[in-house]
Enzyme design. Structure first.
Site, PDB file in Angstrom:
ATOM      1  N   SER A  12       0.833  -1.128   0.058  1.00  0.00           N
ATOM      2  CA  SER A  12      -0.023  -0.193  -0.008  1.00  0.00           C
ATOM      3  C   SER A  12       0.917   1.217   0.011  1.00  0.00           C
ATOM      4  O   SER A  12       1.724   1.568   1.029  1.00  0.00           O
ATOM      5  CB  SER A  12      -0.869   0.027   1.291  1.00  0.00           C
ATOM      6  OG  SER A  12      -1.372   1.226   1.352  1.00  0.00           O
ATOM      7  N   HIS A  37      -1.114  -1.424  -4.093  1.00  0.00           N
ATOM      8  CA  HIS A  37      -2.611  -0.986  -3.539  1.00  0.00           C
ATOM      9  C   HIS A  37      -2.627   0.459  -3.361  1.00  0.00           C
ATOM     10  O   HIS A  37      -1.826   1.078  -2.734  1.00  0.00           O
ATOM     11  CB  HIS A  37      -2.591  -1.673  -2.331  1.00  0.00           C
ATOM     12  CG  HIS A  37      -3.804  -1.588  -1.580  1.00  0.00           C
ATOM     13  ND1 HIS A  37      -5.143  -2.244  -1.933  1.00  0.00           N
ATOM     14  CD2 HIS A  37      -4.477  -0.916  -0.589  1.00  0.00           C
ATOM     15  CE1 HIS A  37      -6.100  -2.188  -1.172  1.00  0.00           C
ATOM     16  NE2 HIS A  37      -5.753  -1.319  -0.443  1.00  0.00           N
ATOM     17  N   ASP A  39      -4.758   3.768  -1.694  1.00  0.00           N
ATOM     18  CA  ASP A  39      -5.879   3.630  -0.676  1.00  0.00           C
ATOM     19  C   ASP A  39      -6.347   5.353  -0.867  1.00  0.00           C
ATOM     20  O   ASP A  39      -5.658   6.257  -0.413  1.00  0.00           O
ATOM     21  CB  ASP A  39      -5.115   3.598   0.645  1.00  0.00           C
ATOM     22  CG  ASP A  39      -5.124   2.219   1.085  1.00  0.00           C
ATOM     23  OD1 ASP A  39      -6.056   1.528   0.839  1.00  0.00           O
ATOM     24  OD2 ASP A  39      -4.079   1.793   1.422  1.00  0.00           O
ATOM     25  N   MET A  41      -8.853   8.049   0.218  1.00  0.00           N
ATOM     26  CA  MET A  41      -9.582   8.124   1.463  1.00  0.00           C
ATOM     27  C   MET A  41     -10.335   9.797   1.427  1.00  0.00           C
ATOM     28  O   MET A  41      -9.595  10.601   0.696  1.00  0.00           O
ATOM     29  CB  MET A  41      -8.841   8.109   3.006  1.00  0.00           C
ATOM     30  CG  MET A  41      -8.255   6.917   3.147  1.00  0.00           C
ATOM     31  SD  MET A  41      -7.402   6.882   4.785  1.00  0.00           S
ATOM     32  CE  MET A  41      -6.779   5.379   4.328  1.00  0.00           C
ATOM     33  N   HIS A  70      -8.205   1.078  -3.723  1.00  0.00           N
ATOM     34  CA  HIS A  70      -9.233   1.117  -2.806  1.00  0.00           C
ATOM     35  C   HIS A  70     -10.047   2.134  -2.311  1.00  0.00           C
ATOM     36  O   HIS A  70      -9.490   3.070  -1.795  1.00  0.00           O
ATOM     37  CB  HIS A  70      -8.660   0.345  -1.462  1.00  0.00           C
ATOM     38  CG  HIS A  70      -9.278  -0.003  -0.180  1.00  0.00           C
ATOM     39  ND1 HIS A  70      -8.716  -0.220   0.876  1.00  0.00           N
ATOM     40  CD2 HIS A  70     -10.636  -0.086  -0.148  1.00  0.00           C
ATOM     41  CE1 HIS A  70      -9.777  -0.430   1.905  1.00  0.00           C
ATOM     42  NE2 HIS A  70     -10.734  -0.385   1.505  1.00  0.00           N
ATOM     43  N   MET A  72     -12.130   4.141  -0.274  1.00  0.00           N
ATOM     44  CA  MET A  72     -12.943   4.658   1.144  1.00  0.00           C
ATOM     45  C   MET A  72     -13.507   6.117   1.103  1.00  0.00           C
ATOM     46  O   MET A  72     -13.162   7.041   1.700  1.00  0.00           O
ATOM     47  CB  MET A  72     -11.413   4.458   2.020  1.00  0.00           C
ATOM     48  CG  MET A  72     -11.292   2.771   2.230  1.00  0.00           C
ATOM     49  SD  MET A  72      -9.910   2.930   3.177  1.00  0.00           S
ATOM     50  CE  MET A  72      -8.711   3.120   1.889  1.00  0.00           C
ATOM     51  N   MET A 141     -11.412  -6.398   5.475  1.00  0.00           N
ATOM     52  CA  MET A 141     -10.531  -5.321   6.279  1.00  0.00           C
ATOM     53  C   MET A 141     -10.208  -6.092   7.605  1.00  0.00           C
ATOM     54  O   MET A 141     -11.276  -6.385   8.308  1.00  0.00           O
ATOM     55  CB  MET A 141     -11.418  -3.799   6.436  1.00  0.00           C
ATOM     56  CG  MET A 141     -11.749  -3.117   5.295  1.00  0.00           C
ATOM     57  SD  MET A 141     -10.231  -2.693   4.267  1.00  0.00           S
ATOM     58  CE  MET A 141      -9.106  -1.732   5.455  1.00  0.00           C
ATOM     59  N   GLY A 146      -8.830   3.516   7.107  1.00  0.00           N
ATOM     60  CA  GLY A 146      -8.523   4.891   7.528  1.00  0.00           C
ATOM     61  C   GLY A 146      -6.935   5.245   7.814  1.00  0.00           C
ATOM     62  O   GLY A 146      -6.523   6.430   7.433  1.00  0.00           O
ATOM     63  N   PHE A 147      -6.158   4.337   8.327  1.00  0.00           N
ATOM     64  CA  PHE A 147      -5.006   4.776   8.943  1.00  0.00           C
ATOM     65  C   PHE A 147      -4.060   3.224   8.520  1.00  0.00           C
ATOM     66  O   PHE A 147      -4.587   2.120   8.693  1.00  0.00           O
ATOM     67  CB  PHE A 147      -4.879   5.161  10.230  1.00  0.00           C
ATOM     68  CG  PHE A 147      -5.558   6.343  10.364  1.00  0.00           C
ATOM     69  CD1 PHE A 147      -5.005   7.605   9.927  1.00  0.00           C
ATOM     70  CD2 PHE A 147      -6.845   6.232  10.837  1.00  0.00           C
ATOM     71  CE1 PHE A 147      -5.864   8.576  10.410  1.00  0.00           C
ATOM     72  CE2 PHE A 147      -7.715   7.255  11.211  1.00  0.00           C
ATOM     73  CZ  PHE A 147      -7.042   8.433  10.867  1.00  0.00           C
ATOM     74  N   GLY A 148      -2.734   3.502   8.144  1.00  0.00           N
ATOM     75  CA  GLY A 148      -1.838   2.691   8.163  1.00  0.00           C
ATOM     76  C   GLY A 148      -1.244   2.202   9.628  1.00  0.00           C
ATOM     77  O   GLY A 148      -1.567   2.801  10.465  1.00  0.00           O
ATOM     78  N   GLY A 149      -0.581   1.071   9.755  1.00  0.00           N
ATOM     79  CA  GLY A 149      -0.027   0.606  11.021  1.00  0.00           C
ATOM     80  C   GLY A 149      -0.701   0.477  12.217  1.00  0.00           C
ATOM     81  O   GLY A 149      -0.413   0.384  13.245  1.00  0.00           O
ATOM     82  N   ASP A 177      -6.777  -6.821   3.953  1.00  0.00           N
ATOM     83  CA  ASP A 177      -6.056  -5.254   4.231  1.00  0.00           C
ATOM     84  C   ASP A 177      -6.205  -4.941   5.600  1.00  0.00           C
ATOM     85  O   ASP A 177      -7.158  -4.639   6.285  1.00  0.00           O
ATOM     86  CB  ASP A 177      -6.935  -4.429   3.393  1.00  0.00           C
ATOM     87  CG  ASP A 177      -6.190  -3.027   2.930  1.00  0.00           C
ATOM     88  OD1 ASP A 177      -5.172  -2.820   3.787  1.00  0.00           O
ATOM     89  OD2 ASP A 177      -6.947  -2.189   2.383  1.00  0.00           O
ATOM     90  N   GLY A 178      -4.792  -4.788   6.198  1.00  0.00           N
ATOM     91  CA  GLY A 178      -4.646  -4.062   7.565  1.00  0.00           C
ATOM     92  C   GLY A 178      -3.770  -5.103   8.455  1.00  0.00           C
ATOM     93  O   GLY A 178      -4.432  -6.321   8.635  1.00  0.00           O
ATOM     94  N   GLY A 179      -2.504  -4.404   8.903  1.00  0.00           N
ATOM     95  CA  GLY A 179      -2.019  -5.266   9.914  1.00  0.00           C
ATOM     96  C   GLY A 179      -1.539  -6.467   9.610  1.00  0.00           C
ATOM     97  O   GLY A 179      -1.164  -7.474  10.363  1.00  0.00           O
ATOM     98  N   GLY A 199       1.190  -2.271   4.085  1.00  0.00           N
ATOM     99  CA  GLY A 199       1.795  -0.693   3.915  1.00  0.00           C
ATOM    100  C   GLY A 199       2.942  -0.846   4.799  1.00  0.00           C
ATOM    101  O   GLY A 199       4.193  -0.728   4.529  1.00  0.00           O
ATOM    102  N   SER A 200       2.917  -0.796   6.076  1.00  0.00           N
ATOM    103  CA  SER A 200       4.044  -0.589   6.979  1.00  0.00           C
ATOM    104  C   SER A 200       4.910  -1.678   7.013  1.00  0.00           C
ATOM    105  O   SER A 200       6.125  -1.522   7.038  1.00  0.00           O
ATOM    106  CB  SER A 200       3.282   0.022   8.558  1.00  0.00           C
ATOM    107  OG  SER A 200       2.448  -0.803   8.780  1.00  0.00           O
TER     108      SER A 200
HETATM  109  C1  DX5 Z   1      -6.216   1.022   5.643  1.00  0.00           C
HETATM  110  C2  DX5 Z   1      -5.913   0.872   4.357  1.00  0.00           C
HETATM  111  C3  DX5 Z   1      -4.829  -0.203   4.223  1.00  0.00           C
HETATM  112  C4  DX5 Z   1      -3.622   0.312   4.940  1.00  0.00           C
HETATM  113  C5  DX5 Z   1      -2.867  -0.703   5.365  1.00  0.00           C
HETATM  114  O1  DX5 Z   1      -7.314   2.079   5.838  1.00  0.00           O
HETATM  115  O2  DX5 Z   1      -6.915   0.344   3.618  1.00  0.00           O
HETATM  116  O3  DX5 Z   1      -4.390  -0.403   3.045  1.00  0.00           O
HETATM  117  O4  DX5 Z   1      -2.614   0.946   4.118  1.00  0.00           O
HETATM  118  O5  DX5 Z   1      -1.642  -0.391   6.137  1.00  0.00           O
HETATM  119  P1  DX5 Z   1      -0.759  -1.441   7.079  1.00  0.00           P
HETATM  120  O6  DX5 Z   1      -0.360  -2.564   6.372  1.00  0.00           O
HETATM  121  O7  DX5 Z   1       0.247  -0.677   7.741  1.00  0.00           O
HETATM  122  O8  DX5 Z   1      -1.746  -1.770   8.343  1.00  0.00           O
HETATM  123 ZN    ZN Z   2      -6.433  -0.504   1.618  1.00  0.00          ZN
END
Ligand code: DX5
Ligand code: ZN
Length: 228
Positions: A12, A37, A39, A41, A70, A72, A141, A146-149, A177-179, A199-200
């Site tokens: 991401s 990917h 994102d 928002m 994606h 959002m 999800m 909304g946020f990475g990490g 997607d996420g974590g 992402g992270s």
């Molecule tokens: C969250 C995003 C994800 C996000 C994942 O709203 O849709 O794509 O970037 O980030 P990580 O991998 O850091 O959880």
């Molecule tokens: Zn995403």
């Protein structure tokens, strides 16, 4: 895009250097990314703002693999054509984005994109039987969008198992997607996922000047799955 269930890692760019998207995309692709990917928002559907169609159009020439967008955002429908024109291969809308997701999915395919359907962690699978023949991807999800990490939500493992059964032989990707990390990735592929957004976990430790850690991070996720 041909369909297969091989495991795909989709970095991401939410975790990339925002002043250098072109270089960051080239680096993660060179380091083994399967999809990119993106994102989007809107500060309304989710409590964060990122970017829109002009940014997607600007980065498109740098993506040699698959541009996985994606959304959002709410509403979705007024922006579908603009994201399709920007070159998205896949457009994923949230089930929770409005009362007419069926119409939204129709419009995404009519615009020439693969149609994805994203489900928030608190959303069940009850509506899926009525939508399965209109979609190419379900994005589960594993954080609140909304946020990475953020921290991976384990209750989604069972959802993915049930979704995998529901999909059967249909050519539908299951994306998570996420974590996603080397610890959580094998839980999801074992449950039936084939596309892992990260992402992270992909961008940590690297930079435009020093992209080698991206490759090491991608390989760490991949080998965690092979080892499991
Ligand atoms: C969250 C995003 C994800 C996000 C994942 O709203 O849709 O794509 O970037 O980030 P990580 O991998 O850091 O959880
Ligand atoms: Zn995403």
């Amino acid at each position: 895009m041909t369909f297969d269930r091989s495991i795909k890692i989709a970095p991401s760019i939410l975790s990339a250097d925002f002043a250098n998207f072109g270089k960051e995309i080239q680096s993660v692709e060179a380091q083994g990314a399967d999809w990119i990917h993106v994102d989007v928002m809107d500060g309304h559907f989710v409590p964060n703002l990122t970017f829109g169609p002009p940014l997607c159009a600007a980065i498109r020439p740098h993506i040699k693999t698959v541009m996985d967008v994606h959304l959002m955002i709410a509403p979705v429908d007024p922006y579908i054509q603009a994201f399709a024109d920007a070159g998205a291969d896949i457009l994923t809308a949230h089930l929770e984005s409005g009362p007419h997701v069926h119409r939204t999915l129709q419009a995404i395919r009519a615009a020439g994109c693969k149609a994805g359907l994203a489900l928030n962690p608190g959303t069940g699978l009850e509506d899926l039987p009525y939508l399965l023949d209109m979609i190419d991807l379900v994005c589960v999800m594993t954080v609140n969008p909304g946020f990475g990490g953020q921290k991976f939500i384990h209750s989604q493992i069972d959802k993915v198992k049930r979704l995998r059964e529901m999909i059967g032989d249909r050519p539908i990707h299951i994306e998570i997607d996420g974590g996603i990390t080397p610890e959580t990735a094998p839980l999801m592929t074992a449950a039936g996922a084939d596309v892992l957004v990260a992402g992270s976990a992909v961008f940590k430790g690297g930079s435009v000047e020093n992209p080698a850690p991206y490759g090491a991070n991608i390989r760490a996720i991949r080998s965690s799955i092979v080892a499991a």
